[in-house]
Design an enzyme around this catalytic site. Structure first.
Site, PDB file in Angstrom:
ATOM      1  N   GLU A  25      -6.169  26.892  29.959  1.00 46.61           N
ATOM      2  CA  GLU A  25      -5.424  28.043  29.437  1.00 46.61           C
ATOM      3  C   GLU A  25      -4.401  28.472  30.474  1.00 46.61           C
ATOM      4  O   GLU A  25      -4.623  28.294  31.673  1.00 46.61           O
ATOM      5  CB  GLU A  25      -6.384  29.225  29.203  1.00 46.61           C
ATOM      6  CG  GLU A  25      -7.392  28.972  28.113  1.00 46.61           C
ATOM      7  CD  GLU A  25      -8.488  30.037  28.105  1.00 46.61           C
ATOM      8  OE1 GLU A  25      -8.266  31.141  28.649  1.00 46.61           O
ATOM      9  OE2 GLU A  25      -9.558  29.745  27.563  1.00 46.61           O
ATOM     10  N   GLU A  52      -5.217  39.778  28.601  1.00 51.86           N
ATOM     11  CA  GLU A  52      -4.282  40.024  29.690  1.00 51.86           C
ATOM     12  C   GLU A  52      -3.085  40.753  29.090  1.00 51.86           C
ATOM     13  O   GLU A  52      -2.531  40.320  28.073  1.00 51.86           O
ATOM     14  CB  GLU A  52      -3.869  38.666  30.261  1.00 51.86           C
ATOM     15  CG  GLU A  52      -3.447  38.669  31.677  1.00 51.86           C
ATOM     16  CD  GLU A  52      -4.568  38.896  32.687  1.00 51.86           C
ATOM     17  OE1 GLU A  52      -5.758  38.955  32.301  1.00 51.86           O
ATOM     18  OE2 GLU A  52      -4.237  39.034  33.876  1.00 51.86           O
ATOM     19  N   CYS A  81      34.004  51.105  37.711  1.00 52.27           N
ATOM     20  CA  CYS A  81      35.455  50.984  37.716  1.00 52.27           C
ATOM     21  C   CYS A  81      35.890  51.754  36.475  1.00 52.27           C
ATOM     22  O   CYS A  81      35.473  51.430  35.360  1.00 52.27           O
ATOM     23  CB  CYS A  81      35.856  49.517  37.579  1.00 52.27           C
ATOM     24  SG  CYS A  81      37.582  49.336  37.139  1.00 52.27           S
ATOM     25  N   CYS A  84      37.612  48.390  42.831  1.00 53.98           N
ATOM     26  CA  CYS A  84      37.091  47.373  41.911  1.00 53.98           C
ATOM     27  C   CYS A  84      37.527  45.988  42.406  1.00 53.98           C
ATOM     28  O   CYS A  84      38.707  45.781  42.702  1.00 53.98           O
ATOM     29  CB  CYS A  84      37.639  47.635  40.511  1.00 53.98           C
ATOM     30  SG  CYS A  84      37.375  46.275  39.379  1.00 53.98           S
ATOM     31  N   CYS A 141      40.388  44.744  39.573  1.00 53.90           N
ATOM     32  CA  CYS A 141      41.696  45.390  39.389  1.00 53.90           C
ATOM     33  C   CYS A 141      42.121  46.193  40.621  1.00 53.90           C
ATOM     34  O   CYS A 141      43.220  46.747  40.650  1.00 53.90           O
ATOM     35  CB  CYS A 141      41.685  46.271  38.147  1.00 53.90           C
ATOM     36  SG  CYS A 141      40.672  47.753  38.350  1.00 53.90           S
ATOM     37  N   LYS A 191      -4.091  27.404  41.088  1.00 55.05           N
ATOM     38  CA  LYS A 191      -2.892  28.218  41.313  1.00 55.05           C
ATOM     39  C   LYS A 191      -1.683  27.306  41.519  1.00 55.05           C
ATOM     40  O   LYS A 191      -1.754  26.350  42.284  1.00 55.05           O
ATOM     41  CB  LYS A 191      -3.082  29.097  42.560  1.00 55.05           C
ATOM     42  CG  LYS A 191      -4.253  30.051  42.443  1.00 55.05           C
ATOM     43  CD  LYS A 191      -3.907  31.241  41.593  1.00 55.05           C
ATOM     44  CE  LYS A 191      -3.206  32.272  42.393  1.00 55.05           C
ATOM     45  NZ  LYS A 191      -3.725  33.555  42.500  1.00 55.05           N
ATOM     46  N   LYS A 245      -2.782  30.770  33.095  1.00 53.76           N
ATOM     47  CA  LYS A 245      -3.259  31.907  33.877  1.00 53.76           C
ATOM     48  C   LYS A 245      -2.118  32.922  33.875  1.00 53.76           C
ATOM     49  O   LYS A 245      -1.155  32.817  34.634  1.00 53.76           O
ATOM     50  CB  LYS A 245      -3.640  31.492  35.294  1.00 53.76           C
ATOM     51  CG  LYS A 245      -4.254  32.646  36.069  1.00 53.76           C
ATOM     52  CD  LYS A 245      -4.957  32.143  37.296  1.00 53.76           C
ATOM     53  CE  LYS A 245      -5.563  33.231  38.146  1.00 53.76           C
ATOM     54  NZ  LYS A 245      -4.941  34.519  38.147  1.00 53.76           N
ATOM     55  N   ARG A 261      -9.714  46.727  34.197  1.00 50.50           N
ATOM     56  CA  ARG A 261     -10.847  46.002  34.780  1.00 50.50           C
ATOM     57  C   ARG A 261     -11.557  46.847  35.837  1.00 50.50           C
ATOM     58  O   ARG A 261     -12.770  46.797  35.962  1.00 50.50           O
ATOM     59  CB  ARG A 261     -10.326  44.701  35.389  1.00 50.50           C
ATOM     60  CG  ARG A 261     -11.364  43.918  36.119  1.00 50.50           C
ATOM     61  CD  ARG A 261     -10.857  42.542  36.500  1.00 50.50           C
ATOM     62  NE  ARG A 261     -11.912  41.768  37.091  1.00 50.50           N
ATOM     63  CZ  ARG A 261     -12.184  41.750  38.398  1.00 50.50           C
ATOM     64  NH1 ARG A 261     -11.474  42.465  39.223  1.00 50.50           N
ATOM     65  NH2 ARG A 261     -13.179  41.027  38.858  1.00 50.50           N
ATOM     66  N   CYS A 307      41.196  47.489  33.217  1.00 48.60           N
ATOM     67  CA  CYS A 307      40.706  46.474  34.157  1.00 48.60           C
ATOM     68  C   CYS A 307      40.416  45.180  33.375  1.00 48.60           C
ATOM     69  O   CYS A 307      39.662  45.205  32.399  1.00 48.60           O
ATOM     70  CB  CYS A 307      39.432  46.984  34.833  1.00 48.60           C
ATOM     71  SG  CYS A 307      38.625  45.727  35.826  1.00 48.60           S
ATOM     72  N   TYR A 310      -8.429  36.026  25.555  1.00 47.20           N
ATOM     73  CA  TYR A 310      -9.014  34.736  25.935  1.00 47.20           C
ATOM     74  C   TYR A 310     -10.530  34.744  26.104  1.00 47.20           C
ATOM     75  O   TYR A 310     -11.104  33.715  26.436  1.00 47.20           O
ATOM     76  CB  TYR A 310      -8.353  34.196  27.205  1.00 47.20           C
ATOM     77  CG  TYR A 310      -8.355  35.185  28.373  1.00 47.20           C
ATOM     78  CD1 TYR A 310      -7.228  35.916  28.676  1.00 47.20           C
ATOM     79  CD2 TYR A 310      -9.502  35.387  29.142  1.00 47.20           C
ATOM     80  CE1 TYR A 310      -7.211  36.828  29.725  1.00 47.20           C
ATOM     81  CE2 TYR A 310      -9.500  36.283  30.189  1.00 47.20           C
ATOM     82  CZ  TYR A 310      -8.355  37.000  30.478  1.00 47.20           C
ATOM     83  OH  TYR A 310      -8.356  37.909  31.500  1.00 47.20           O
ATOM     84  N   ASP A 327       0.046  36.024  34.455  1.00 48.09           N
ATOM     85  CA  ASP A 327       0.145  36.927  35.594  1.00 48.09           C
ATOM     86  C   ASP A 327       0.357  38.348  35.067  1.00 48.09           C
ATOM     87  O   ASP A 327       1.457  38.868  35.016  1.00 48.09           O
ATOM     88  CB  ASP A 327       1.322  36.498  36.477  1.00 48.09           C
ATOM     89  CG  ASP A 327       1.212  37.091  37.863  1.00 48.09           C
ATOM     90  OD1 ASP A 327       0.164  37.703  38.159  1.00 48.09           O
ATOM     91  OD2 ASP A 327       2.167  36.953  38.636  1.00 48.09           O
TER      92      ASP A 327
HETATM   93  S1  IVH Z   1     -10.879  33.986  32.578  1.00 50.38           S
HETATM   94  C1  IVH Z   1     -15.022  34.478  33.537  1.00 50.38           C
HETATM   95  N1  IVH Z   1      -8.607  33.298  31.536  1.00 50.38           N
HETATM   96  O1  IVH Z   1      -6.890  35.782  36.208  1.00 50.38           O
HETATM   97  C2  IVH Z   1     -13.671  34.746  33.062  1.00 50.38           C
HETATM   98  N2  IVH Z   1      -8.562  34.840  33.349  1.00 50.38           N
HETATM   99  O2  IVH Z   1      -8.168  35.372  38.967  1.00 50.38           O
HETATM  100  C3  IVH Z   1     -12.735  34.999  34.145  1.00 50.38           C
HETATM  101  N3  IVH Z   1      -6.312  35.616  33.927  1.00 50.38           N
HETATM  102  O3  IVH Z   1      -8.954  38.573  36.528  1.00 50.38           O
HETATM  103  C4  IVH Z   1     -11.349  35.196  33.710  1.00 50.38           C
HETATM  104  N4  IVH Z   1      -5.223  34.463  32.410  1.00 50.38           N
HETATM  105  O4  IVH Z   1      -6.905  38.782  35.033  1.00 50.38           O
HETATM  106  C5  IVH Z   1      -9.196  34.040  32.486  1.00 50.38           C
HETATM  107  N5  IVH Z   1      -6.676  32.579  30.460  1.00 50.38           N
HETATM  108  C6  IVH Z   1      -7.272  33.339  31.404  1.00 50.38           C
HETATM  109  C7  IVH Z   1      -6.550  34.181  32.280  1.00 50.38           C
HETATM  110  C8  IVH Z   1      -7.230  34.909  33.248  1.00 50.38           C
HETATM  111  C9  IVH Z   1      -5.124  35.328  33.396  1.00 50.38           C
HETATM  112  C10 IVH Z   1      -6.499  36.508  35.086  1.00 50.38           C
HETATM  113  C11 IVH Z   1      -7.552  37.547  34.866  1.00 50.38           C
HETATM  114  C12 IVH Z   1      -8.528  37.371  36.007  1.00 50.38           C
HETATM  115  C13 IVH Z   1      -7.751  36.591  36.982  1.00 50.38           C
HETATM  116  C14 IVH Z   1      -8.703  35.727  37.776  1.00 50.38           C
END
Ligand code: IVH
Length: 681
Positions: free
Chosen positions: A124, A188, A438, A420, A423, A326, A126, A147, A443, A240, A128
């Site tokens: 999946e 998220e 400006c 500017c 001009c 990551k 991740k 959280r 201009c 998720y 941000d």
């Molecule tokens: S699963 C046991 N799935 O990443 C389940 N986390 O570093 C643990 N995050 O705190 C989380 N996308 O905020 C999961 N598809 C995804 C995610 C995800 C983003 C974030 C989440 C978590 C952090 C973990």
């Protein structure tokens, strides 16, 4: 009260079930728009439904429940957030940074349980963003929390309600899916990169402070005590996990289940059948990272078998059955060689960094945004500095700040320009605003931006008139304002580089054709501050023509729903400027004079009630042109094919819409066939 009912064409004796039916319809369209990104009605129709619902609720306030679509915004500001204990710990994830790390993790868990060797994995994005925990009781969204420390979070229900991608009610009766009485979903919350950029651009233009990145903006927004402010932030979510009592046995099934219940789930997610396939997949993800429209800082690898994952237990707060790979950071340092300045349509000056070229995530970056002059001063960014540059997804790269530790002493502070850069007339700063402007309306930079906007797709849609040509026309002194476009002659164009007979003729034809555009488009095209397409369309149904609009005072404009004092004053101010009045006179003289848009066009409504989708390159229409043609004859146009679509109009090189239409048995028309059915008696 009864008057309200009459305005929206309602029967005053509507019943509770009429109200419930409308509520359900609104939930459905909200889901099509915000979850599936595939609306089947126009924004205006949606707004009408919502207005009608509000009118019903003003007569029967006792019917309002927390799942009403009207309850998304408007809750009063809180003094602080209450604490919420999560039903199960909201776990975190262990990190991996390389293929070796993933293999080591795999071997560790395979040693603990050999079922891992035969296991599938789910990958999946991740995201941000910010973890949120959503509680549903009997299918109704009752509470949402941050959280926090994983055990106890903060109650941000009122803020989360404003996010349209969060279902307020799970449509149990429609999905036919079994929903446990208590359902707790993990998601998220984040902001699309394009929405973040738009927001920052608006803030910079207004001279306000800009946000650093989408994540901080989302996090900061959700921690606002006033839900009214949160409602103005374009936040969204992806779900998720189910935190407790998950009726599904596998992660993949969980995602499918959430999707069936109407929750947004990333369609990037994938199931892989073993370690090697999973590893190959992680490389594919890294390669496509830049195309993802939201910020992704890695890929989450999860054992698909949730029972097995559960049995493996956790280390600290990290479950053994999942891992976050990551991505390498998209931040690098380079030298700031200079600072350039752009001049926008409204005359606002925006500084940008001219960098020693540097590669970030496979792309060579030479420039980066600096937002506004205050930002440079605040971060103490100096010319010659080594600066930290970030590029995420499609975000315009931006400067995070200088690396102060490596300063040599030869760097020098930047002085904003007093004139500017285009001009060379002096610039001004308005009280209470960060931006410098400006104010010379002649201009060339402003004229170019204004014309660029005037001819753009959402405005007068003059096909073939790109930025290059606009620049050529202004630089050659052929065009001084937008109205001059209509007095261009073929011999003028032939003097420009790159113009031959055919190109000049085509362009003049496109200019002439734009005289037929509606009043709404013409108002949009004028580029009045704060008046976008929707507001312009509203104005076009209430004023006869530009003269009529120019005579309106702010009070009259504010009678229109959704028009506040800022918009009203911007309109009055615009028409108060002599140069603009001259543009209006010139447009009128040139025959660019559309009249009030009536809701019903006077053309025969041969397509009434029919729903259209268009695909491929058309020969006889522009993209916007065909939409106008269909709606002028009573038809509706939407962006994607669904079971509700009546006709698909195909041009050359049609895309996947054609396949989908065939699958669904939607009737397919060529342009000629469309004209035939439209213009039949
Ligand atoms: S699963 C046991 N799935 O990443 C389940 N986390 O570093 C643990 N995050 O705190 C989380 N996308 O905020 C999961 N598809 C995804 C995610 C995800 C983003 C974030 C989440 C978590 C952090 C973990």
């Amino acid at each position: 009260m009864a008057k309200v009912a009459i305005i929206y064409g309602m029967d005053e004796n509507f019943s509770l079930s009429d109200y419930e039916a409308l509520k359900k319809e609104i939930h459905f369209h909200n889901y099509r728009y915000h979850v599936l990104d595939d609306p089947v009605i126009s924004d205006a129709e949606f707004d009408q439904m919502l207005l009608k619902l509000r009118a019903m609720e003003s007569i029967h306030p006792e019917w309002i429940t927390p799942d009403s679509p009207t309850q998304r915004s408007g809750a009063p500001a809180a003094e602080r957030f209450e604490k919420v204990r999560h039903p199960a710990p909201i776990l975190s994830l262990a990190n991996a940074f390389s293929e070796d790390d993933i293999r080591a993790w795999y071997e560790r868990i395979a040693k603990l349980d050999d079922r891992v060797c035969r296991a599938s994995f789910v990958l999946e994005p991740k995201i941000d963003g910010l973890t949120v925990v959503l509680h549903y009781r009997n299918g109704i969204f009752v509470q949402g929390a941050t959280r926090g420390d994983g055990e106890v979070g903060e109650d941000i229900t009122a803020n989360l309600r404003t996010i349209k991608a969060i279902p307020l009610k799970i449509p149990v009766e429609d999905t036919g899916v079994n929903v446990p009485p208590e359902l707790v979903v993990r998601a998220e919350a984040f902001m699309m990169i394009s929405d973040f950029e738009k927001l920052n651009q608006e803030l910079a233009e207004k001279g306000e402070k800009v946000y650093q990145n989408p994540r901080n903006t989302a996090a900061g927004s959700l921690r606002q005590l006033d839900p009214g402010l949160v409602a103005q932030r374009p936040l969204t979510i992806l779900t998720y996990a189910i935190v407790a009592h998950n009726p599904q046995k596998s992660q993949w099934e969980t995602l499918m289940y959430l999707k069936r219940l109407g929750f947004p789930v990333s369609d990037l997610s994938k199931r892989c059948s073993g370690l090697e396939e999973m590893l190959a997949c992680t490389y594919e993800w890294q390669a496509m990272r830049a195309q993802i429209p939201f910020e992704v800082d890695g890929v989450v690898i999860k054992l698909d078998d949730l029972g097995l994952a559960d049995e493996l237990g956790f280390v600290g707060k990290d479950p053994r059955g999942a891992l976050a790979l990551k991505f390498p950071a998209q931040e690098v340092t380079t030298i700031l060689n200079d600072i350039g300045v752009n001049v926008g349509r409204t005359g606002v000056l925006t500084p940008y960094a001219i960098l020693e070229p540097v590669e970030i995530g496979g792309v060579i970056v030479k420039q980066a945004t600096l937002h506004n002059f205050d930002y440079i001063a605040e971060k103490d960014i100096r010319i010659g500095d080594r600066v930290m540059v970030k590029r995420a997804g499609d975000v315009i790269p931006y400067i995070i700040g200088p690396v102060v530790d490596v300063r040599k002493g030869s760097e020098w502070p930047y002085q904003p320009p007093e004139t500017c850069p285009v001009c060379h007339q002096s610039v001004e700063n308005f009280e209470g605003e960060v931006a410098w402007y400006c104010i010379n309306s002649s201009c060339p930079a402003q004229i170019i931006r204004n014309i660029e906007h005037f001819v753009s797709r959402g405005a007068m849609d003059i096909v073939g008139m790109g930025i290059k040509i606009v620049e050529q026309l202004v630089e050659a002194g052929l065009v001084h304002d937008v109205a001059d476009l209509y007095s261009l002659r073929k011999e003028d164009l032939l003097k420009l580089e790159g113009f031959a007979d055919k190109k000049a003729e085509n362009l003049l034809e496109a200019v002439a054709a734009s005289k037929q555009q509606s009043l709404g488009r013409l108002i949009t095209a004028l580029g009045i501050h704060g008046i976008g397409e929707v507001a312009a369309e509203d104005l076009a149904t209430r004023f006869d023509d530009l003269d009529d609009l120019s005579r309106a005072d702010a009070e009259k404009i504010m009678e229109i729903q959704g028009f506040g004092p800022n918009m009203a004053e911007a309109i009055v101010d615009w028409f108060g400027i002599e140069k603009n009045r001259e543009i209006v006179r010139k447009l009128k003289a040139a025959g660019v004079w559309p009249k009030r848009a009536s809701n019903v066009s006077n053309l025969p409504q041969t397509l009434a009630g029919k729903k259209f989708v268009v695909t491929g390159t058309l020969t006889g229409f522009s993209r916007e042109g065909i939409k106008d043609y269909i709606s002028a004859h009573g038809g509706k146009v939407s962006d994607s094919v669904s079971a509700q679509t009546d006709y698909l109009v195909v041009g050359e090189n049609p895309g996947s819409k054609l396949e989908k239409a065939r699958e669904l048995g939607v009737e397919i028309l060529t342009e000629a066939q469309l004209k035939e059915i439209t213009e039949k008696e």
